[in-house]
Structure formats: structure tokens, C-alpha cells
Design a protein around this motif. Sequence first.
Motif, mmCIF file in Angstrom:
data_model
loop_
_atom_site.group_PDB
_atom_site.id
_atom_site.type_symbol
_atom_site.label_atom_id
_atom_site.label_comp_id
_atom_site.label_asym_id
_atom_site.label_seq_id
_atom_site.Cartn_x
_atom_site.Cartn_y
_atom_site.Cartn_z
ATOM 1 N N LEU A 80 1.042 -1.217 0.001
ATOM 2 C CA LEU A 80 -0.040 -0.126 -0.120
ATOM 3 C C LEU A 80 0.942 1.128 -0.046
ATOM 4 N N PRO A 81 0.843 2.201 -0.935
ATOM 5 C CA PRO A 81 1.576 3.497 -0.789
ATOM 6 C C PRO A 81 0.937 4.327 0.369
ATOM 7 N N GLU A 120 3.975 11.528 15.401
ATOM 8 C CA GLU A 120 2.487 11.542 15.929
ATOM 9 C C GLU A 120 1.638 11.477 14.630
ATOM 10 N N ALA A 121 2.276 11.395 13.295
ATOM 11 C CA ALA A 121 1.362 11.472 12.229
ATOM 12 C C ALA A 121 0.514 10.387 11.918
ATOM 13 N N ASN A 122 -0.767 10.747 11.209
ATOM 14 C CA ASN A 122 -1.600 9.732 10.797
ATOM 15 C C ASN A 122 -0.862 9.497 9.410
ATOM 16 N N PHE A 123 -1.380 8.543 8.592
ATOM 17 C CA PHE A 123 -0.885 8.240 7.336
ATOM 18 C C PHE A 123 -2.172 7.680 6.463
ATOM 19 N N VAL A 124 -1.993 8.273 5.300
ATOM 20 C CA VAL A 124 -3.088 7.816 4.115
ATOM 21 C C VAL A 124 -2.350 6.871 3.127
ATOM 22 N N VAL A 125 -3.484 6.181 2.691
ATOM 23 C CA VAL A 125 -3.132 5.468 1.569
ATOM 24 C C VAL A 125 -3.438 6.030 0.249
ATOM 25 N N ALA A 126 -2.396 6.152 -0.844
ATOM 26 C CA ALA A 126 -3.123 6.838 -2.065
ATOM 27 C C ALA A 126 -3.592 5.747 -2.886
ATOM 28 N N HIS A 171 -13.202 5.781 -4.071
ATOM 29 C CA HIS A 171 -11.673 6.289 -4.174
ATOM 30 C C HIS A 171 -10.685 5.569 -5.155
ATOM 31 N N CYS A 172 -10.403 6.284 -6.165
ATOM 32 C CA CYS A 172 -9.495 5.752 -7.158
ATOM 33 C C CYS A 172 -8.381 6.821 -7.320
ATOM 34 N N ARG A 173 -7.951 6.841 -8.653
ATOM 35 C CA ARG A 173 -6.681 7.548 -8.845
ATOM 36 C C ARG A 173 -7.085 9.061 -8.267
ATOM 37 N N GLY A 174 -5.963 9.625 -7.828
ATOM 38 C CA GLY A 174 -6.173 11.342 -7.242
ATOM 39 C C GLY A 174 -6.885 11.280 -5.982
ATOM 40 N N SER A 175 -7.062 10.433 -5.171
ATOM 41 C CA SER A 175 -7.644 10.431 -3.903
ATOM 42 C C SER A 175 -6.891 9.304 -2.858
ATOM 43 N N TYR A 176 -7.396 9.556 -1.681
ATOM 44 C CA TYR A 176 -6.635 8.556 -0.644
ATOM 45 C C TYR A 176 -7.533 8.468 0.603
ATOM 46 N N VAL A 177 -7.250 7.459 1.542
ATOM 47 C CA VAL A 177 -7.912 7.420 2.710
ATOM 48 C C VAL A 177 -7.132 7.214 3.572
#
Length: 240
Positions: A43-44, A95-101, A177-183
Motif C-alpha cells: 500500500l503506497p 505523531e503523524a497519521n498516514f494515508v493510502v494513496a 476512491h480511485c486515482r487522485g484520492s486517498y483514505v
Amino acid sequence: MARTSRIPQWMQRRGRAQSAASAGAAAAAARAEMIASAARAGLPLAPAAHPEGYGCSCDRVGCPTPARHPVSFAWHSQASADAQRVEKWLASYPEANFVVATGITADVLDVPLRAGREALVRLEANGVAVGPVAADGARMLFFTTTRGTPEDEDEWWPCELDCRPETMAEHPGLRWHCRGSYVLLPPSRLPSGDTVSWQRGHELALPDPLTLLESLTDACAAYAGTQDAEDDARAAAGWY
């Protein structure tokens, strides 16, 4: 009256402080390992803002999506599953959260939590391989294979609030959520106190989105007309 020594009490307080510090370090290590394992699964990832007080760690006044957005505007080009890069981010932003592109190795079908729970029960009862599923207290995220970047750009659709393939009817409450989004990636933390958590682990194989879509859209449609949907909408808007 004989004086009672305070040394035992001091030692007890020190012991409790050391135990708390040890527990905190263990929790931080477990969190870092969970994030790193998602990268190892392909997962990126990219660093995201985190809760600070009742708001967001970013410097934007009145941030509309506190603790739910990437740190950098260049998040899409920075997103990576490289272990060393993720390790450096974890050291730089503890402390950061992370997102999946999304749209790179996975898409995500994002539905209201209550609709997602109903769909998940139905899908598993029917023997459908669901794959990774996460929840953040308000929404449920179904990870699927990605549509990627089609050769014909006319066959690509951007991710919007309620995005969908143009050949399909509108699906109430569904976000694709596809290209150009994140969760958000588990175990991201939110100002509300909720934590994004895996309901079904990321080690599971990614299913084709079309195998889940009918059950998810049916559950969303049923949910859309309920009092629960109205209550959730008011809560999201801060009415109560």
C-alpha cells in the motif's frame, strides 16, 4: 506520633511513571509496526496530519478536515511503499497519521458505517471474498483491486464525493476512491477520539470491486432513507 517515611510512596509513583512510559513506548512501537506492515503489503503511504487538542496539527485556521489530510500538497507523488522511506517518515513525524494513496495498487469503496456493517454480513454469508476492510467510526472502507490508469483517458473518472463509473446509476452514500484520492490508514487517530481500525486485515487478497458493489449499493440505498442516516448527517454537520 511517629513520622511515616515518604520514600515508599515516592518509589511507587516513580514505578507507576516508569510503567506508563514503558506502556507508551510499546504502544508507539506497535503502531509503527502496523504502519510499516501496510507498506510491506504494497500500500503506497504518505504522512498525514494528526489530532492536536480538539483540532488539527496543521497550521490552517479552521481546518475543514482535521487530522484527515496529508501533510504535503505533493502527497500523491510522494506516496510510497518503500520500507526505508516509511521508516524515515515514522522517525520524522512520530505523531503523524498516514494515508493510502488510492488508484495505484488499490481502490477503496467507502460507505456509511452502518450500511457497511450490513453489507459485510451479507457478503460473508454469501461466501464472497471481501478482502481488507477498515472503519473510522463513521465510514467503512472496502479495499479492492484498482482500475488503475486506463489507456483511454475517456474511460477514467476522477474521485469525487460520490464518484462512480459513468455507466452506472448513482449510488447513494458511496464514495469510490480511485486515482487522485486517498483514505486514512489504520491506526490513524481523529479529534473525536475515534481510531481508524482494521475490521479485516490488509494481508487479505484484494477483491474485484464489482463483486462487492451490488451489496454495498443496496445497503447504502436502504440506509439513505432511515432516521439513522439523518442523525448521522446532523452529527457530521455538528448540529448536536
